[in-house]
Design a protein around this motif. Structure first.
Motif, PDB file in Angstrom:
ATOM      1  N   VAL A  28       1.285  -1.587  -0.300  1.00  0.00           N
ATOM      2  CA  VAL A  28       0.180  -0.147   0.335  1.00  0.00           C
ATOM      3  C   VAL A  28       0.827   1.162   0.223  1.00  0.00           C
ATOM      4  O   VAL A  28       1.501   1.578   0.767  1.00  0.00           O
ATOM      5  N   PRO A  29       0.869   1.934  -0.957  1.00  0.00           N
ATOM      6  CA  PRO A  29       1.338   3.896  -0.792  1.00  0.00           C
ATOM      7  C   PRO A  29       0.886   4.289   0.338  1.00  0.00           C
ATOM      8  O   PRO A  29       0.563   3.819   1.250  1.00  0.00           O
ATOM      9  N   GLN A  30       2.112   4.862   0.303  1.00  0.00           N
ATOM     10  CA  GLN A  30       2.025   5.961   2.001  1.00  0.00           C
ATOM     11  C   GLN A  30       0.865   6.672   1.748  1.00  0.00           C
ATOM     12  O   GLN A  30       0.686   7.575   0.320  1.00  0.00           O
ATOM     13  N   ASN A  31      -0.086   7.402   2.799  1.00  0.00           N
ATOM     14  CA  ASN A  31      -0.842   8.070   2.731  1.00  0.00           C
ATOM     15  C   ASN A  31      -2.259   7.852   2.214  1.00  0.00           C
ATOM     16  O   ASN A  31      -2.462   8.574   1.202  1.00  0.00           O
ATOM     17  N   ARG A  32      -2.333   6.468   1.329  1.00  0.00           N
ATOM     18  CA  ARG A  32      -2.868   5.814   1.435  1.00  0.00           C
ATOM     19  C   ARG A  32      -4.056   4.618   2.266  1.00  0.00           C
ATOM     20  O   ARG A  32      -3.118   4.045   3.061  1.00  0.00           O
ATOM     21  N   ALA A  33      -4.725   4.289   2.179  1.00  0.00           N
ATOM     22  CA  ALA A  33      -5.391   3.282   2.752  1.00  0.00           C
ATOM     23  C   ALA A  33      -6.849   2.526   1.611  1.00  0.00           C
ATOM     24  O   ALA A  33      -7.341   2.882   1.094  1.00  0.00           O
ATOM     25  N   TRP A  34      -6.352   0.639   1.667  1.00  0.00           N
ATOM     26  CA  TRP A  34      -6.876   0.170   1.002  1.00  0.00           C
ATOM     27  C   TRP A  34      -7.867  -0.396   1.856  1.00  0.00           C
ATOM     28  O   TRP A  34      -7.835  -1.074   3.383  1.00  0.00           O
ATOM     29  N   VAL A  35      -9.233  -0.186   1.561  1.00  0.00           N
ATOM     30  CA  VAL A  35     -10.411  -1.226   2.480  1.00  0.00           C
ATOM     31  C   VAL A  35     -10.360  -2.373   1.957  1.00  0.00           C
ATOM     32  O   VAL A  35     -10.896  -2.151   0.527  1.00  0.00           O
ATOM     33  N   ILE A  36      -9.959  -3.752   2.529  1.00  0.00           N
ATOM     34  CA  ILE A  36     -10.947  -4.931   2.184  1.00  0.00           C
ATOM     35  C   ILE A  36     -11.580  -5.351   2.457  1.00  0.00           C
ATOM     36  O   ILE A  36     -12.372  -5.846   3.834  1.00  0.00           O
ATOM     37  N   GLU A  37     -12.497  -6.597   1.387  1.00  0.00           N
ATOM     38  CA  GLU A  37     -13.229  -7.597   1.876  1.00  0.00           C
ATOM     39  C   GLU A  37     -13.210  -8.405   1.351  1.00  0.00           C
ATOM     40  O   GLU A  37     -12.805  -8.457   1.177  1.00  0.00           O
ATOM     41  N   ARG A  38     -14.361  -9.672   2.059  1.00  0.00           N
ATOM     42  CA  ARG A  38     -13.800 -11.111   2.443  1.00  0.00           C
ATOM     43  C   ARG A  38     -15.840 -11.388   1.763  1.00  0.00           C
ATOM     44  O   ARG A  38     -16.402 -11.323   2.842  1.00  0.00           O
ATOM     45  N   PHE A  39     -15.707 -12.188   0.858  1.00  0.00           N
ATOM     46  CA  PHE A  39     -16.297 -12.950   0.021  1.00  0.00           C
ATOM     47  C   PHE A  39     -17.826 -11.360   0.685  1.00  0.00           C
ATOM     48  O   PHE A  39     -19.259 -11.487   1.124  1.00  0.00           O
ATOM     49  N   GLY A  40     -17.363  -9.766   0.033  1.00  0.00           N
ATOM     50  CA  GLY A  40     -17.743  -9.094   0.156  1.00  0.00           C
ATOM     51  C   GLY A  40     -18.810  -8.055   1.031  1.00  0.00           C
ATOM     52  O   GLY A  40     -19.495  -7.424   1.215  1.00  0.00           O
ATOM     53  N   LYS A  41     -17.874  -8.822   2.355  1.00  0.00           N
ATOM     54  CA  LYS A  41     -17.961  -7.946   3.492  1.00  0.00           C
ATOM     55  C   LYS A  41     -16.866  -7.401   4.460  1.00  0.00           C
ATOM     56  O   LYS A  41     -15.982  -7.734   3.815  1.00  0.00           O
ATOM     57  N   TYR A  42     -17.188  -6.156   4.681  1.00  0.00           N
ATOM     58  CA  TYR A  42     -16.077  -5.657   5.436  1.00  0.00           C
ATOM     59  C   TYR A  42     -14.922  -6.299   6.225  1.00  0.00           C
ATOM     60  O   TYR A  42     -15.272  -7.511   6.551  1.00  0.00           O
ATOM     61  N   GLN A  43     -14.036  -6.502   5.848  1.00  0.00           N
ATOM     62  CA  GLN A  43     -12.400  -7.682   5.979  1.00  0.00           C
ATOM     63  C   GLN A  43     -11.762  -7.298   7.432  1.00  0.00           C
ATOM     64  O   GLN A  43     -11.833  -7.038   8.738  1.00  0.00           O
ATOM     65  N   SER A  44     -10.942  -5.735   7.206  1.00  0.00           N
ATOM     66  CA  SER A  44     -10.033  -4.871   7.470  1.00  0.00           C
ATOM     67  C   SER A  44      -9.416  -3.675   6.249  1.00  0.00           C
ATOM     68  O   SER A  44      -9.938  -3.470   5.202  1.00  0.00           O
ATOM     69  N   THR A  45      -8.770  -2.693   7.016  1.00  0.00           N
ATOM     70  CA  THR A  45      -8.665  -1.819   6.458  1.00  0.00           C
ATOM     71  C   THR A  45      -6.669  -1.239   6.774  1.00  0.00           C
ATOM     72  O   THR A  45      -5.962  -1.755   7.161  1.00  0.00           O
ATOM     73  N   LYS A  46      -6.631  -2.157   5.346  1.00  0.00           N
ATOM     74  CA  LYS A  46      -5.062  -1.720   4.984  1.00  0.00           C
ATOM     75  C   LYS A  46      -3.963  -0.283   4.757  1.00  0.00           C
ATOM     76  O   LYS A  46      -5.094   0.317   3.740  1.00  0.00           O
ATOM     77  N   GLU A  47      -3.555   0.095   5.590  1.00  0.00           N
ATOM     78  CA  GLU A  47      -2.553   0.570   5.633  1.00  0.00           C
ATOM     79  C   GLU A  47      -1.060   1.008   5.133  1.00  0.00           C
ATOM     80  O   GLU A  47      -0.965  -0.041   4.358  1.00  0.00           O
ATOM     81  N   ALA A  48       0.160   2.408   5.227  1.00  0.00           N
ATOM     82  CA  ALA A  48       0.943   2.163   4.078  1.00  0.00           C
ATOM     83  C   ALA A  48       1.793   1.246   4.239  1.00  0.00           C
ATOM     84  O   ALA A  48       1.745   1.208   5.994  1.00  0.00           O
ATOM     85  N   GLY A  49       2.349   0.417   3.982  1.00  0.00           N
ATOM     86  CA  GLY A  49       3.265  -0.723   3.557  1.00  0.00           C
ATOM     87  C   GLY A  49       3.236  -2.348   3.005  1.00  0.00           C
ATOM     88  O   GLY A  49       1.927  -2.203   1.947  1.00  0.00           O
TER      89      GLY A  49
END
Length: 310
Positions: A28-49
């Motif tokens: 994940v690039p700096q100053n960005r956040a990825w929202v992760i879904e598992r089977f269409g449901k929110y699972q976690s938020t991945k931060e930079a690194g």
């Protein structure tokens, strides 16, 4: 050379494992956040690194920027408190605080926050009169930011500042404002001119007053000096007369001095009689030929008497 079936299967499995590993590793690039879904449901938020997900099960639902963003707020018509129509536009600065809320709390947070800025701006300007919109622009911007932050909190958005770019009133209002400004400038010029005349008059009066005071002080000093000079002159004359009388008295106490006095008295007596004889028609004859001598003798008797008393 032909490969065996087991070798081909091994190579395919190796390639599959590499693909799975690559799809499971996310940078994940700096100053960005990825929202992760598992089977269409929110699972976690991945931060930079470096981050790991389960391939084919987890998926990147949204890619949110955490940087400050600038959004242009289109021009719109606003009615002020005194029923004046204005065309107002601005620039909104905001950033995403919570990627989860920005993804699931609102469909399009950029559009939502822009619309909220427009409605809030109309509401705040409706509470103000036309003159205050120009004078209190900073306060207006702060009020808009506060109102937007209260409404945008469920969306995970923080508004940092709002800047009004242009406030355009109707042409008739512009003309009246220009006329008012011209009148104010004329008024200020007249006030400054009158203040200048007033100050000049005060300065002239102060100058005349100081001149009169200085003239009076100079006259007073002159009179004092004149009186002191006259007093010194009188004292000098009196001192000279006293010294002269003292010298005459000292000389009269001697034999030569008495003879000199007798001669002077006889001369003055003769001159007095000659003057009387010239100015008067009456002829006075002396009772005796020794009249002048008797007068001198009488005078000397008086002088001798005064010397004996001293």
């Amino acid at each position: 050379m032909y490969l065996s079936l087991s070798t081909i299967i091994s190579v395919c499995l190796f390639i599959f494992v590499l693909v799975v590993l690559k799809s499971g590793i996310k940078f994940v690039p700096q100053n960005r956040a990825w929202v992760i879904e598992r089977f269409g449901k929110y699972q976690s938020t991945k931060e930079a690194g470096l981050n790991f997900i389960i391939p084919f099960i987890d998926a990147v639902s949204a890619d949110r920027s955490l940087k400050e963003q600038a959004q242009d707020v289109p021009s719109q018509s606003v009615i002020t408190k005194d029923n004046i129509s204005l065309a107002v536009d601005g620039v909104l600065y905001f950033r995403v605080l919570d990627p989860y809320k920005a993804t699931y709390g609102v469909d399009d947070y950029t559009f939502a926050v822009t619309q909220l800025a427009q409605t809030t701006m109309r509401s705040e300007l409706g509470k103000m009169e036309l003159d205050r919109t120009f004078e209190e622009r900073n306060q207006l911007n702060a009020s808009i930011v506060t109102a937007i932050n209260q409404a945008a909190e469920p969306w995970g958005i923080q508004v940092l500042r709002y800047e009004i770019k242009d406030i355009v009133p109707p042409n008739s209002i512009m003309e009246s404002m220009e006329a008012q400004m011209k009148a104010e400038r004329v008024k200020r010029a007249q006030i400054l001119e009158s203040e200048g005349d007033r100050q000049a008059a005060i300065n002239v009066a102060e100058g005349q007053k100081q001149a009169q005071v200085l003239a009076a002080e100079a006259d007073k000093a002159e009179q004092v000096l004149k009186a002191e000079g006259e007093a010194k002159a009188i004292l000098a004359v009196a001192q000279a007369q006293a010294e002269a009388l003292q010298l005459v008295g000292e000389s009269a106490n001697t034999t030569p001095g008495q003879k000199a006095i007798q001669l002077d008295l006889a001369t003055k007596a003769i001159e007095a009689k000659q003057a009387i004889a010239k100015e008067s028609s009456v002829v006075l004859l002396p009772e005796s030929s020794t009249d002048a001598t008797s007068m001198v003798a009488s005078a000397m008797t008086i002088i001798n008497t005064l010397n004996k008393k001293d």
